[in-house]
Design a protein around this motif. Structure first.
Motif, short mmCIF file in Angstrom:
data_model
loop_
_atom_site.label_atom_id
_atom_site.label_comp_id
_atom_site.label_asym_id
_atom_site.label_seq_id
_atom_site.Cartn_x
_atom_site.Cartn_y
_atom_site.Cartn_z
N ASP A 112 0.84 -1.19 0.00
CA ASP A 112 0.00 0.00 0.00
C ASP A 112 0.88 1.25 0.00
N ALA A 113 0.72 2.06 -1.02
CA ALA A 113 1.56 3.25 -1.18
C ALA A 113 0.97 4.48 -0.49
N LYS A 114 -0.21 4.37 0.09
CA LYS A 114 -0.86 5.55 0.68
C LYS A 114 -0.01 6.23 1.75
N PRO A 115 0.60 5.49 2.69
CA PRO A 115 1.43 6.19 3.69
C PRO A 115 2.61 6.94 3.07
N LEU A 116 3.23 6.35 2.07
CA LEU A 116 4.34 7.01 1.39
C LEU A 116 3.87 8.27 0.68
N LEU A 117 2.76 8.17 -0.05
CA LEU A 117 2.23 9.33 -0.76
C LEU A 117 1.80 10.43 0.22
N ALA A 118 1.25 10.02 1.36
CA ALA A 118 0.87 11.00 2.38
C ALA A 118 2.10 11.70 2.95
N ALA A 119 3.17 10.95 3.16
CA ALA A 119 4.41 11.54 3.69
C ALA A 119 5.03 12.50 2.67
N ILE A 120 5.05 12.10 1.40
CA ILE A 120 5.57 12.98 0.34
C ILE A 120 4.73 14.25 0.28
N SER A 121 3.42 14.09 0.35
CA SER A 121 2.51 15.22 0.30
C SER A 121 2.75 16.18 1.47
N ALA A 122 2.88 15.63 2.67
CA ALA A 122 3.10 16.46 3.85
C ALA A 122 4.40 17.24 3.73
N GLU A 123 5.45 16.59 3.26
CA GLU A 123 6.75 17.27 3.11
C GLU A 123 6.68 18.33 2.01
N ALA A 124 5.98 18.02 0.93
CA ALA A 124 5.83 19.01 -0.16
C ALA A 124 5.11 20.25 0.35
N LEU A 125 4.09 20.07 1.16
CA LEU A 125 3.35 21.21 1.70
C LEU A 125 4.20 22.01 2.69
N ARG A 126 5.01 21.30 3.47
CA ARG A 126 5.88 22.00 4.44
C ARG A 126 6.92 22.87 3.74
N SER A 127 7.38 22.40 2.59
CA SER A 127 8.48 23.11 1.92
C SER A 127 8.04 23.80 0.63
N ILE A 128 6.74 24.00 0.46
CA ILE A 128 6.22 24.52 -0.81
C ILE A 128 6.81 25.88 -1.18
N GLU A 129 7.15 26.70 -0.21
CA GLU A 129 7.70 28.02 -0.51
C GLU A 129 9.13 27.95 -1.04
N PHE A 130 9.82 26.82 -0.80
CA PHE A 130 11.24 26.71 -1.14
C PHE A 130 11.53 25.64 -2.18
N ILE A 131 10.52 24.91 -2.58
CA ILE A 131 10.73 23.79 -3.48
C ILE A 131 11.17 24.28 -4.86
N GLU A 132 12.14 23.62 -5.45
CA GLU A 132 12.60 23.99 -6.78
C GLU A 132 11.50 23.68 -7.80
N LEU A 133 11.46 24.48 -8.84
CA LEU A 133 10.39 24.39 -9.82
C LEU A 133 10.32 23.00 -10.46
N GLN A 134 11.45 22.42 -10.84
CA GLN A 134 11.40 21.10 -11.49
C GLN A 134 10.84 20.05 -10.55
N ALA A 135 11.16 20.16 -9.25
CA ALA A 135 10.59 19.24 -8.26
C ALA A 135 9.08 19.46 -8.13
N LEU A 136 8.66 20.72 -8.13
CA LEU A 136 7.23 21.03 -8.07
C LEU A 136 6.50 20.43 -9.26
N ILE A 137 7.10 20.55 -10.43
CA ILE A 137 6.52 20.00 -11.64
C ILE A 137 6.36 18.49 -11.52
N SER A 138 7.39 17.82 -11.05
CA SER A 138 7.33 16.36 -10.89
C SER A 138 6.27 15.96 -9.88
N LEU A 139 6.22 16.68 -8.77
CA LEU A 139 5.23 16.37 -7.74
C LEU A 139 3.81 16.64 -8.22
N ALA A 140 3.63 17.68 -9.03
CA ALA A 140 2.30 18.02 -9.55
C ALA A 140 1.77 16.92 -10.47
N ASP A 141 2.66 16.15 -11.06
CA ASP A 141 2.25 15.06 -11.94
C ASP A 141 1.90 13.78 -11.17
#
Length: 130
Positions: free
Chosen positions: A1-30
Motif C-alpha cells: 500500500d503506497a498511501k502512507p508514502l504518498l501522504a508523507a511525500i505530500s506532507a513534506e511538499a506542503l511543508r516546503s512549498i515556498e522553497f521547493i525547486e520548480l522542477q521538483a514542483l513539476i514532478s510532484l504536480a504530476d
C-alpha cells in the motif's frame, strides 16, 4: 500500500512549498498526491506568469522571453504543467479517438524500436505487463 508514502511525500511538499525547486514542483504536480490540487495551483501561477510574458507581436520577440523561459531552469513542464499551458493558450485536448490512434501509433513505433534492440515487446507501452 503506497498511501502512507504518498501522504508523507505530500506532507513534506506542503511543508516546503515556498522553497521547493520548480522542477521538483513539476514532478510532484504530476503525481497523484493528496496535495495535488495545491501543487497544481502553485504551478498554474508560474505557468500563467510565463504565458503573460509571451510577446504579443513579432517585433516584441527580442530575446527577453527566451531569457525568461531559460531562466526557469527546467527541462519540462510535465504533464500537468503542459496541460495548464495549453489551457491558458486556449488549446483544447485532442478528441479521444485521435488520442487513441496516436497512442497506438506511438506504441507501434516503440515496439519496433525495442524489437530492433532485442527487448521484449511488452515494454513498448511503458507499463508493466501482468
Amino acid at each position: 500500500d503506497a498511501k502512507p508514502l504518498l501522504a508523507a511525500i505530500s506532507a513534506e511538499a506542503l511543508r516546503s512549498i515556498e522553497f521547493i525547486e520548480l522542477q521538483a514542483l513539476i514532478s510532484l504536480a504530476d503525481m497523484d498526491l493528496p496535495c495535488s490540487a495545491i501543487l497544481r495551483g502553485r504551478l498554474r501561477k508560474i505557468v500563467a506568469g510565463l504565458v503573460d510574458s509571451l510577446p504579443l507581436t513579432v517585433e516584441q520577440w527580442d530575446g527577453r522571453w527566451r531569457a525568461t523561459a531559460w531562466g526557469l531552469r527546467i527541462d519540462t513542464l510535465g504533464h500537468a504543467g503542459s496541460r495548464l499551458l495549453w489551457d491558458l493558450l486556449g488549446v483544447g485536448e485532442a478528441p479521444t479517438e485521435f488520442q487513441k490512434r496516436a497512442r497506438l501509433k506511438i506504441e507501434a513505433v516503440l515496439r519496433a524500436e525495442l524489437a530492433a534492440l532485442g527487448e521484449p515487446p511488452s515494454q513498448a507501452s511503458g507499463r508493466k505487463q501482468p
